[in-house]
Design a protein around this motif. Structure first.
Motif, PDB file in Angstrom:
ATOM      1  N   MET A 203       0.849  -1.204   0.000  1.00 22.16           N
ATOM      2  CA  MET A 203       0.000   0.000   0.000  1.00 22.16           C
ATOM      3  C   MET A 203       0.881   1.249   0.000  1.00 22.16           C
ATOM      4  O   MET A 203       1.874   1.319   0.719  1.00 22.16           O
TER       5      MET A 203
ATOM      6  N   ASP B 168      -2.661   0.586 -10.576  1.00 19.55           N
ATOM      7  CA  ASP B 168      -3.198  -0.380  -9.614  1.00 19.55           C
ATOM      8  C   ASP B 168      -2.927   0.072  -8.184  1.00 19.55           C
ATOM      9  O   ASP B 168      -3.775  -0.092  -7.293  1.00 19.55           O
ATOM     10  N   ASP B 169      -1.740   0.629  -7.950  1.00 25.81           N
ATOM     11  CA  ASP B 169      -1.424   1.160  -6.611  1.00 25.81           C
ATOM     12  C   ASP B 169      -2.440   2.221  -6.196  1.00 25.81           C
ATOM     13  O   ASP B 169      -2.946   2.218  -5.064  1.00 25.81           O
TER      14      ASP B 169
ATOM     15  N   GLN C 292      -5.921   0.961  -5.257  1.00 28.57           N
ATOM     16  CA  GLN C 292      -6.024   0.337  -3.936  1.00 28.57           C
ATOM     17  C   GLN C 292      -6.334   1.358  -2.844  1.00 28.57           C
ATOM     18  O   GLN C 292      -6.779   0.985  -1.753  1.00 28.57           O
TER      19      GLN C 292
END
Length: 245
Positions: free
Chosen positions: A1, A65-66, A69
């Protein structure tokens, strides 16, 4: 994360900020604070930058994608340069997660310049030999005006380390300068906000932009270069706020 710096604000659509190459969430502190007067603002350290994890990849698919999240509901997104490309890929891959998008001084195209000069300058600093930031600034050598001071924001003097994964950023530079093939388009409102003195977003790029972002609008901040948010923070903030509102 990813590591984030959060600026609380009224309970409206949050704004997620993605910084550019060699930057960090902290670079956006003043602008994020101003924009948080009307919305929560989350500024992220991108992978291999700041306090976020280091990975072997720095591709835009992975960066998108990071960012995804971090989102538990649709948000507005603002991205500058590398962060702008990541934000565009985020909107194209996850259109349901993005309400409005601001792309600061970058286009969804391949660029032919390189950022290896500043990167190699950082690599060349003998961190064991410097006593203070002035020493580090001198060791960086002759860079364009303002670049050395910007890079030094990512120098951790206490631990004698750069808060940047320089080796991976070097091996991934072609991907950072490029733009991946992403299917589809994003039909939400998009503002391409450029510096009037910058050549990063050109008229020749508009057909490519419009194919991916049919509702794209274009604006320029007179006199500003590629670092438009740092050079003209008040004009940048006012333009961004007007679009988001």
């Amino acid at each position: 994360m990813l590591n984030t710096v959060n600026h609380p604000g009224p309970d409206t659509t949050p704004l997620l900020i993605a910084h550019g190459l060699f930057g960090s969430a902290r670079n956006w502190g003043v602008i994020a604070k101003r924009l948080s007067e009307k919305r929560p603002v989350i500024a992220a350290d991108m992978r291999n930058h700041g306090g976020s994890p280091w990975y072997d990849s720095n591709s835009y698919d992975d960066m998108a994608d990071d960012l995804a999240q971090l989102m538990d509901r649709p948000v507005d997104v603002l991205g500058h340069s590398m962060g702008g490309k990541a934000a565009m890929v985020l909107a194209l891959k996850y259109p349901q997660k993005v309400r409005r998008l601001i792309v600061a001084d970058i286009a969804p195209v391949v660029y032919t310049h390189t950022q290896m000069g500043p990167l190699n300058a950082m690599r060349g600093v003998d961190l064991a030999a410097i006593e203070n930031r002035s020493d580090a600034r001198a060791a960086l050598g002759d860079l364009e005006p303002g670049v050395a001071d910007f890079l030094l924001q990512s120098l951790d003097m206490k631990d004698r380390r750069w808060r940047l994964n320089l080796d991976v950023l070097a091996t991934q530079m072609d991907k950072i300068l490029g733009f991946p093939e992403v299917a589809g388009h994003f039909d939400g409102p998009v503002l391409f906000l450029s510096g009037g003195a910058s050549d990063y977003v050109q008229p020749a790029h508009r057909p490519t932009i419009k194919a991916l972002f049919p509702k794209a609008r274009f604006a320029k901040i007179p006199g500003a270069g590629h670092w438009l948010h740092a050079e003209e923070p008040r004009a940048f903030t006012a333009t961004a706020a007007a679009f988001l509102d």
